[in-house]
Design an enzyme around this catalytic site. Sequence first.
Site, short mmCIF file in Angstrom:
data_model
loop_
_atom_site.label_atom_id
_atom_site.label_comp_id
_atom_site.label_asym_id
_atom_site.label_seq_id
_atom_site.Cartn_x
_atom_site.Cartn_y
_atom_site.Cartn_z
N HIS A 51 110.46 13.51 -60.07
CA HIS A 51 110.05 13.13 -58.70
C HIS A 51 111.31 12.70 -57.97
O HIS A 51 111.74 11.56 -58.07
CB HIS A 51 109.02 12.00 -58.77
CG HIS A 51 108.70 11.40 -57.43
ND1 HIS A 51 108.12 12.14 -56.42
CD2 HIS A 51 108.90 10.17 -56.92
CE1 HIS A 51 107.97 11.36 -55.36
NE2 HIS A 51 108.44 10.17 -55.63
N TYR A 85 111.27 0.07 -43.60
CA TYR A 85 112.15 1.24 -43.63
C TYR A 85 112.69 1.64 -42.26
O TYR A 85 113.42 2.62 -42.15
CB TYR A 85 111.41 2.48 -44.16
CG TYR A 85 110.66 2.33 -45.45
CD1 TYR A 85 111.32 2.20 -46.67
CD2 TYR A 85 109.26 2.36 -45.46
CE1 TYR A 85 110.61 2.11 -47.86
CE2 TYR A 85 108.56 2.28 -46.64
CZ TYR A 85 109.23 2.15 -47.83
OH TYR A 85 108.52 2.06 -49.00
N GLY A 138 107.02 13.89 -52.81
CA GLY A 138 108.15 13.93 -51.88
C GLY A 138 108.06 15.01 -50.83
O GLY A 138 109.03 15.21 -50.09
N CYS A 154 104.29 -14.81 -37.64
CA CYS A 154 105.41 -15.71 -37.40
C CYS A 154 106.61 -15.18 -38.15
O CYS A 154 106.98 -15.71 -39.21
CB CYS A 154 105.05 -17.12 -37.84
SG CYS A 154 104.05 -17.92 -36.61
N GLU A 155 107.18 -14.09 -37.66
CA GLU A 155 108.32 -13.39 -38.27
C GLU A 155 108.93 -12.54 -37.17
O GLU A 155 108.25 -11.70 -36.58
CB GLU A 155 107.82 -12.42 -39.36
CG GLU A 155 107.59 -13.00 -40.71
CD GLU A 155 108.84 -13.26 -41.53
OE1 GLU A 155 108.75 -14.04 -42.47
OE2 GLU A 155 109.92 -12.70 -41.20
N GLY A 196 101.88 12.41 -52.45
CA GLY A 196 101.12 11.28 -51.94
C GLY A 196 101.03 11.43 -50.43
O GLY A 196 100.03 11.86 -49.85
N ARG A 224 105.72 -0.19 -42.81
CA ARG A 224 106.78 0.83 -42.82
C ARG A 224 107.85 0.64 -41.75
O ARG A 224 109.04 0.79 -42.04
CB ARG A 224 106.18 2.24 -42.74
CG ARG A 224 105.28 2.58 -43.95
CD ARG A 224 104.83 4.04 -43.97
NE ARG A 224 105.93 4.92 -44.29
CZ ARG A 224 106.51 5.74 -43.44
NH1 ARG A 224 106.07 5.84 -42.21
NH2 ARG A 224 107.53 6.48 -43.83
C1 LIG Z 1 105.33 7.77 -55.02
C2 LIG Z 1 105.23 8.83 -56.02
C3 LIG Z 1 104.84 10.13 -55.64
C4 LIG Z 1 104.50 10.50 -54.24
O1 LIG Z 1 105.54 10.43 -53.35
P1 LIG Z 1 105.29 10.96 -51.86
O2 LIG Z 1 106.64 10.83 -51.25
O3 LIG Z 1 104.27 10.11 -51.24
O4 LIG Z 1 104.85 12.38 -51.98
C5 LIG Z 1 104.73 11.07 -56.63
N1 LIG Z 1 104.99 10.78 -57.92
C6 LIG Z 1 105.37 9.55 -58.32
C7 LIG Z 1 105.62 9.28 -59.74
C8 LIG Z 1 105.50 8.55 -57.38
O5 LIG Z 1 105.89 7.34 -57.79
#
Ligand SMILES: *Cc1c(COP(=O)(O)O)cnc(C)c1O
Length: 419
Positions: A187, A309, A223, A338-339, A268, A305
């Site tokens: 990954h 980031y 990813g 409060c930040e 994800g 986010r």
């Molecule tokens: C977070 C994660 C993903 C997903 O990443 P995305 O950028 O949301 O696609 C896939 N595999 C593992 C092991 C992860 O920790």
Amino acid sequence: MSNHFIPESVFLKGAKSFGSPFWLYDRATIEARVREVQVFDVVRFAQKACSNLSILSLMRKLGVVVDAVSAGEIVRALRAGFQGGVGKQTSQIVYTADIFDADALALVKEHNLAVNIGSLDMIQQLADYGIRTELMLRVNPGFGHGHSRKTNTGGVLSKHGVWHEQIKDCVKLAQKNGMWITGLHMHIGSGSDFEHLAQVCDAMFDLSRHIGGHLKTISAGGGLPVSYHENEKNEKIDVQAYYELWNNTRKRIEQSVGHSVSLEVEPGRYLVAESGYLVSEIRAIKKQGDNTFYLVNAGFTDLVRPSFYGSYHKISIIAKDGRSLNETHPAIVGGPLCESGDVFTQEEGGFVVSRELPVAQVGDLLVFHDTGAYGAAMSSNYNSRLLAAETLYSNGSLELIRERQSFEHLLQNERIIEL
Ligand SMILES: *Cc1c(COP(=O)(O)O)cnc(C)c1O
């Protein structure tokens, strides 16, 4: 816009029925993304991006399996109807992590789960616990990639995966304890950088030779990128081309091991990001010098986010009374915490910027787009804020899939001791 259209009345009605802020996920968008990625043999949803039980259940109905990165995510997967077990068929739940805690080990044993190993110690701990299961190996190929320093997933500064030079030791340790490594996983998060992806694919091929005949699965990890900026909307990743590169690698590996190998992908963000909206209400509008601030009732406790980031989310405004919003001006959008970092319009490094937004009134809704991934899932109770409700928009109706947290929930595990 790649999103399916949702009428403004749905957002207004949602805010009335469930209170604001609340999350809205669009089922049709999730289904469209899943179908796209289903060119791969197996789509494994990285549930940490959005782990609501109804979303997991929808994934299961669509033929998607899941990844679990903690004991809690294993429990969620089981609750949503995924089953444990390893064997000829694809494991519905794979536990992926760099460590075990006691809960995770117990659940892996109880439900006979496949494990994606991120450290040698994990193999030893499985053996010590009396577990003999199928292993995948999450490999750190020695280089990485990521959309921010906090999301880099490979190289010498990454904590993830087994260092590529340690694969042989893993194979040995597994065999000594009666386990086989049947899968390789990387990954790295190469996004739409296909040159980099080719490098990842080559690394996978090279590493596969250390596993040999037992190899039955390779996973491209997650990813797959999403374009959050309006002006990037037509720079969508070419999923077919992404697949082709991996498929070619799979074929080369099949030739070298002499049997078929299944090709998994583990997105994800890609499956859920564009389906989600965080719907907040403007509660105050004020000037600090020349700057106009819209202060809303959602904070980084809801959507972290931008603060964490410097991520960009498209923002739109829905008038509470249907008036037209033609006029715009620059505004900074902040939350209730409060930040000083509780600002949604900021860039990486914490630089606050303004955004050209419609001239709004207190009581109008302010909607953050593309928040289905790492939105609700990263919410917290900081400032003793309650977790917001989650809803699913499906076949024209909006259904509650998580109630807004109550103050009772918030305090239920605390006790006041005799002092
Ligand atoms: C977070 C994660 C993903 C997903 O990443 P995305 O950028 O949301 O696609 C896939 N595999 C593992 C092991 C992860 O920790």
